[in-house]
Design an enzyme around this catalytic site. Structure first.
Site, PDB file in Angstrom:
ATOM      1  N   SER A   7      -9.838   1.568   3.040  1.00  0.00           N
ATOM      2  CA  SER A   7      -8.993   2.354   2.166  1.00  0.00           C
ATOM      3  C   SER A   7      -7.954   1.518   1.418  1.00  0.00           C
ATOM      4  O   SER A   7      -7.415   1.968   0.413  1.00  0.00           O
ATOM      5  CB  SER A   7      -8.266   3.422   2.981  1.00  0.00           C
ATOM      6  N   LYS A  46       0.841  -1.198   0.000  1.00  0.00           N
ATOM      7  CA  LYS A  46       0.000   0.000   0.000  1.00  0.00           C
ATOM      8  C   LYS A  46       0.879   1.253   0.000  1.00  0.00           C
ATOM      9  O   LYS A  46       1.903   1.293   0.685  1.00  0.00           O
ATOM     10  CB  LYS A  46      -0.877  -0.037   1.267  1.00  0.00           C
ATOM     11  N   SER A  75      -9.941  -0.682   7.292  1.00  0.00           N
ATOM     12  CA  SER A  75      -9.384  -0.603   5.942  1.00  0.00           C
ATOM     13  C   SER A  75      -8.658  -1.838   5.431  1.00  0.00           C
ATOM     14  O   SER A  75      -8.301  -1.894   4.256  1.00  0.00           O
ATOM     15  CB  SER A  75      -8.434   0.581   5.844  1.00  0.00           C
TER      16      SER A  75
HETATM   17  N1  GLN Z   1     -13.326   3.720   6.281  1.00  0.00           N
HETATM   18  C1  GLN Z   1     -12.799   4.238   7.504  1.00  0.00           C
HETATM   19  C2  GLN Z   1     -12.522   5.702   7.354  1.00  0.00           C
HETATM   20  O1  GLN Z   1     -12.809   6.243   6.335  1.00  0.00           O
HETATM   21  C3  GLN Z   1     -11.578   3.484   7.898  1.00  0.00           C
HETATM   22  C4  GLN Z   1     -10.358   3.859   7.162  1.00  0.00           C
HETATM   23  C5  GLN Z   1      -9.163   3.088   7.582  1.00  0.00           C
HETATM   24  O2  GLN Z   1      -9.260   2.078   8.274  1.00  0.00           O
HETATM   25  N2  GLN Z   1      -8.005   3.595   7.202  1.00  0.00           N
HETATM   26  O3  GLN Z   1     -12.029   6.334   8.223  1.00  0.00           O
END
Ligand code: GLN
Length: 484
Positions: free
Chosen positions: A151, A76, A175
């Site tokens: 994400s 990532k 995420s």
């Molecule tokens: N979807 C969640 C957010 O938008 C989690 C994101 C993540 O775990 N980085 O904050």
């Protein structure tokens, strides 16, 4: 071997060690497949020619004692990689080339892994669909109209599309687990403090955690073994005795007590998710474990709490991007004007929304009402788990309230986007480990995941439960290479 990219990590390692495949052959296969897969938009930065050079070098003097001998791996784009652009999928870091390496990626290279490239994600890991990336959205290899989740959407798409044997993502509120669920892959969010945060672009420091994503549980266990080390460079890294997660993997979960929290049965949850959960419960019973009904009474407060704590920390972490120290700068007629222009042009709208919410809840007059209150509720959520773990060894829930949704479907509706995280955020607030495994399909054939939540530091226990369940579930990912 024509089907190199279909192989699991553990089978690739076996073939390398038995000299049936070279690192070069493997790397070339993943490079070629990645090159044919541009339509997925899984990569932000490719490092293919370097990867091939490194693979040749490995073959010239191989070391088969390493845990990832000559295995190519894409990561990532939130992990700093020395000398290679690291963008966090943001315009503001579009030209940022770190001069140091994140501990987690360094661990992978030290064990023989080879960097394939940097994978797309939501901007600063804020999102649930990979649609907030400055570099465009990622398509789900299951169906081109679907989001891969977020994400870590590029990571999930790259594993399920077989562009990399395994990968690492980060999980602040879901995420790793949510995109794993949307793409039919396995994703583990380790205990807070298990994997070093050194060199990971920070989103919300008390919640962020790196973790492995893979085709199956065994691969996930091996990668966790590699990336989880104590690191004095991260003050929140914890020095506990780590297992040899893959070596110690066991399907014997007889007698274990698995909790089913009634609060996860939320209004409007599709019938298919409830059925998936029931099937999972049956599999657990078939493995000889016991099901126990439990209560996590503060669950419904987890999402609002998360969306106060995470933006608060983000607003503070992102203050450093001011056009002076890092990346993109927009010219202004004085310093304040330069700050304003840099930050309004450099950050996308979701990141700006989080900064505004975060600044608001931390501002004097509102701090007590929002941020302090949220911290208190966070403690109650953690206590719910502590109480539950007096009765059970682990907890089984769905990973997400739905299967992958359509690209664009929720983009302009932040609340409905945030609701995606309903089953994943309590785990981050409590600092616990949790794994999502593919457990079935909905009526349209899209994958659905189940989540196993463990006690702090009990990664081995949830990997074992996942391993036992995986065998019973016999999930087949429906990839048909539409993008090639
Ligand atoms: N979807 C969640 C957010 O938008 C989690 C994101 C993540 O775990 N980085 O904050």
């Amino acid at each position: 071997m024509s089907d190199i990219t279909k192989q699991s990590l553990n089978s690739l390692i076996k073939n390398i060690k038995e000299k049936k495949l070279s690192s070069y052959e493997i790397t070339k296969s993943f490079v070629e497949r990645s090159e044919k897969s541009k339509k997925l938009n899984a990569y932000i930065t490719e490092d293919f020619s370097n990867a091939l050079v490194k693979a040749k070098k490995f073959d010239d003097s191989p070391n088969f004692d390493l845990k990832l001998p000559g295995i190519p791996i894409a990561v990532k784009d939130l992990f700093c990689t020395n000398g290679i652009k690291t963008t966090a999928a943001s315009k503001i870091l579009n030209n940022f080339i770190p001069t140091y390496e994140s501990t987690v990626t360094q661990n992978i290279w030290d064990e023989g892994g080879i960097l394939l490239g940097k994978l797309n994600c939501d901007e600063f890991a804020m999102g649930s669909s990979n649609e907030t990336s400055y570099f465009g959205n990622v398509q789900n290899p299951i169906d081109e109209n679907l989001v891969p989740g977020g994400s870590s959407g590029g990571s999930a798409a790259a594993v399920s599309g077989q562009l990399t044997p395994v990968t690492i993502g980060t999980d602040t509120g879901g995420s790793i687990r949510q995109p794993a669920s949307f793409t039919g892959t396995v994703g583990l969010k380790p205990t807070y403090g298990s994997c070093s945060r050194y060199g990971i672009v920070a989103f919300a420091s008390s919640l962020d955690q790196a973790g492995p994503m893979a085709q199956n549980v065994e691969d996930c266990a091996l990668l966790q073994e590699v990336i989880s080390t104590y690191d004095p460079k991260d003050s929140t890294s914890i020095d506990f005795k780590r297992n040899q997660y893959r070596k110690e993997l066991s399907k014997n979960i007889k007698g274990k007590k698995i909790g089913i929290p009634k609060e996860y049965r939320v209004d409007g949850m599709p019938k298919e998710i409830e059925e998936l959960w029931q099937k999972g419960i049956q599999h657990i019973k078939n493995c000889g474990a016991e099901i126990v009904d439990i209560s996590l009474p503060h669950t419904s407060y987890a999402l609002p709490t998360y969306y106060i704590v995470a933006p608060a920390e983000a607003s503070s972490n992102l203050a450093r991007y001011d056009g002076v120290k890092y990346g993109f700068r927009s010219e202004g007629y004085n310093l304040i004007d330069m700050y304003e222009k840099t930050r309004s042009e450099g950050f996308g709208s979701e990141v700006q929304r989080r900064i505004m919410i975060g600044t608001y809840v931390l501002s004097s007059g509102y701090y007590d009402a929002y941020y302090l209150k949220a911290q208190k509720v966070r403690r109650l959520i953690k206590s719910d788990f502590d109480e539950a773990y007096k009765l059970v060894d682990a907890i089984l829930t769905p990973s997400t309230p739905s299967s992958a949704f359509k690209i664009g479907e929720k983009k302009d509706d932040p609340i409905s986007m945030y609701l995606n995280d309903i089953f994943t955020v309590p785990v981050n607030l409590a600092g616990l480990p949790a794994i999502s495994i593919p457990a079935g399909h909905d009526a349209k054939g899209y994958p659905l995941g189940l989540q196993i939540i463990g006690k702090a530091f009990a990664e081995q226990e949830i990997l074992d439960i996942a391993y036992a369940m995986e065998e019973k579930i016999e999930f087949k990912n429906k990839i048909n290479d539409w993008w090639m």
